[in-house]
Motif scaffolding. Sequence first.
Motif, PDB file in Angstrom:
ATOM      1  N   ILE A 240       0.869  -1.177   0.000  1.00  0.00           N
ATOM      2  CA  ILE A 240       0.000   0.000   0.000  1.00  0.00           C
ATOM      3  C   ILE A 240       0.905   1.225   0.000  1.00  0.00           C
ATOM      4  CG2 ILE A 240      -1.842   1.253   1.195  1.00  0.00           C
ATOM      5  CD1 ILE A 240      -2.696  -1.498   0.275  1.00  0.00           C
ATOM      6  N   ASN A 241       0.690   2.175  -0.925  1.00  0.00           N
ATOM      7  CA  ASN A 241       1.583   3.326  -1.014  1.00  0.00           C
ATOM      8  C   ASN A 241       0.883   4.684  -0.925  1.00  0.00           C
ATOM      9  OD1 ASN A 241       0.587   3.711  -3.768  1.00  0.00           O
ATOM     10  ND2 ASN A 241       1.896   1.966  -4.276  1.00  0.00           N
ATOM     11  N   ILE A 258       1.706   6.660   2.121  1.00  0.00           N
ATOM     12  CA  ILE A 258       2.017   5.711   3.189  1.00  0.00           C
ATOM     13  C   ILE A 258       2.742   4.522   2.579  1.00  0.00           C
ATOM     14  CG2 ILE A 258       0.076   6.377   4.673  1.00  0.00           C
ATOM     15  CD1 ILE A 258      -1.449   3.992   3.629  1.00  0.00           C
ATOM     16  N   GLN A 259       3.519   3.860   3.376  1.00  0.00           N
ATOM     17  CA  GLN A 259       4.247   2.680   2.912  1.00  0.00           C
ATOM     18  C   GLN A 259       3.934   1.517   3.847  1.00  0.00           C
ATOM     19  OE1 GLN A 259       6.033   2.262   0.117  1.00  0.00           O
ATOM     20  NE2 GLN A 259       5.512   4.365  -0.482  1.00  0.00           N
ATOM     21  N   ILE A 260       3.068   0.638   3.381  1.00  0.00           N
ATOM     22  CA  ILE A 260       2.723  -0.569   4.133  1.00  0.00           C
ATOM     23  C   ILE A 260       3.097  -1.762   3.268  1.00  0.00           C
ATOM     24  CG2 ILE A 260       0.884  -1.881   5.245  1.00  0.00           C
ATOM     25  CD1 ILE A 260      -0.611   0.703   5.678  1.00  0.00           C
ATOM     26  N   ARG A 264       2.106  -5.222   8.987  1.00  0.00           N
ATOM     27  CA  ARG A 264       0.658  -5.315   8.850  1.00  0.00           C
ATOM     28  C   ARG A 264      -0.082  -4.793  10.071  1.00  0.00           C
ATOM     29  NH1 ARG A 264       0.691  -5.386   3.625  1.00  0.00           N
ATOM     30  NH2 ARG A 264       1.866  -7.119   2.734  1.00  0.00           N
ATOM     31  N   LYS A 265       0.586  -4.063  10.904  1.00  0.00           N
ATOM     32  CA  LYS A 265      -0.079  -3.549  12.089  1.00  0.00           C
ATOM     33  C   LYS A 265      -1.094  -2.474  11.692  1.00  0.00           C
ATOM     34  CE  LYS A 265       3.788  -4.359  15.261  1.00  0.00           C
ATOM     35  NZ  LYS A 265       4.751  -3.731  16.207  1.00  0.00           N
ATOM     36  N   PRO A 266      -2.192  -2.347  12.450  1.00  0.00           N
ATOM     37  CA  PRO A 266      -3.178  -1.301  12.159  1.00  0.00           C
ATOM     38  C   PRO A 266      -2.545   0.093  12.183  1.00  0.00           C
ATOM     39  CG  PRO A 266      -4.072  -2.887  13.709  1.00  0.00           C
ATOM     40  CD  PRO A 266      -2.605  -3.213  13.562  1.00  0.00           C
ATOM     41  N   THR A 267      -3.016   0.966  11.322  1.00  0.00           N
ATOM     42  CA  THR A 267      -2.485   2.319  11.199  1.00  0.00           C
ATOM     43  C   THR A 267      -3.559   3.329  11.562  1.00  0.00           C
ATOM     44  OG1 THR A 267      -1.007   1.612   9.411  1.00  0.00           O
ATOM     45  CG2 THR A 267      -1.429   3.980   9.627  1.00  0.00           C
ATOM     46  N   LEU A 268      -3.252   4.235  12.485  1.00  0.00           N
ATOM     47  CA  LEU A 268      -4.198   5.263  12.906  1.00  0.00           C
ATOM     48  C   LEU A 268      -4.136   6.433  11.932  1.00  0.00           C
ATOM     49  CD1 LEU A 268      -6.205   6.451  14.993  1.00  0.00           C
ATOM     50  CD2 LEU A 268      -4.207   7.391  16.189  1.00  0.00           C
ATOM     51  N   ILE A 269      -5.287   6.866  11.456  1.00  0.00           N
ATOM     52  CA  ILE A 269      -5.390   8.005  10.557  1.00  0.00           C
ATOM     53  C   ILE A 269      -6.150   9.111  11.287  1.00  0.00           C
ATOM     54  CG2 ILE A 269      -6.209   8.851   8.341  1.00  0.00           C
ATOM     55  CD1 ILE A 269      -4.010   6.750   8.140  1.00  0.00           C
ATOM     56  N   THR A 270      -5.571  10.306  11.321  1.00  0.00           N
ATOM     57  CA  THR A 270      -6.189  11.441  11.994  1.00  0.00           C
ATOM     58  C   THR A 270      -6.596  12.487  10.967  1.00  0.00           C
ATOM     59  OG1 THR A 270      -4.830  11.075  13.965  1.00  0.00           O
ATOM     60  CG2 THR A 270      -5.875  13.235  13.737  1.00  0.00           C
TER      61      THR A 270
END
Length: 297
Positions: A240-241, A258-260, A264-270
Amino acid sequence: INKNVISRISFSWDGVNWVNSFKYIYEYDLNNNPTLQLVQQWDGSTWVNFYKYEMEYNINDSRLLTLKQNWDGVTWINDYQYIHEYNSNNLQSSRLKQIWEGTAWVNDFKYTYEYNVNNLQSSFLRQDWVISDWINKTKMTFEYDNNNNLTLGIQQEWDGTTWVNLMQNPMEYDIYNNLVLEYFYVWDGSIWINDFRFIYYYDIISSYSDLNPIESTMKCFPNPCQGNFTIDFSESNFEINRLNIYNSVGGVVYSKDIQIVNNRKPTLITTNLSEGIYFIQAVSNSGDITKKLIIKY
């Protein structure tokens, strides 16, 4: 600067020139609610009063009164007025029209509104004032799905003893709560008969297609949220970019690189987005993933 329109003038073409026709003058209260709409007519040399509307509001900025008066050349004469009432949630519960009979206000008709537990209108009833009593005229009832989309409206009219079906309006939505089909049926006395229908098409719908098999690999929670949410790609096996967020009309309101890849940990989006329906798009090397997000404070 409130940018409220304070006046406008309409002109008519006399074959040679633009000639003054009507002038509209507007006034507002401190909360920018319109309190006056004055209409004047051009008599060839000056502006002459024609009619006006005056409006009053409660502390919640909901309209309580709309009064129309006509100019008789000397003074303002009452024409009609609407009186509005509200429930404890500041939702309109009734709207009454009265006509001025020269010395007193006389009832004309009224609408009564009811709401469901989600504060969505479930019905309205129109009654006409006849001599000294309210007589049923028409009513509408509404139904909604679990996403609060309006799915059905049924109109009925009073025949003097009972309610008789008149029109039915079912609606269908896609998985993103976009209205896609709207039907109209009329009652022939025994069954519903097709009248007409609408089919809705969206220029962004292809981007949100669930035909993409990787859609299920992205999770978004909580949903609804209050602006901050977590995305989880733990079930994906691709890179995921970029993350884009679109509003309900397809405009980009948030975009972030973003670079996933292996993490694979959950990512918080604000975000600081306002209430509404949005679409989260994750751009990957295997295709785009889109999920609907509801922001509600």
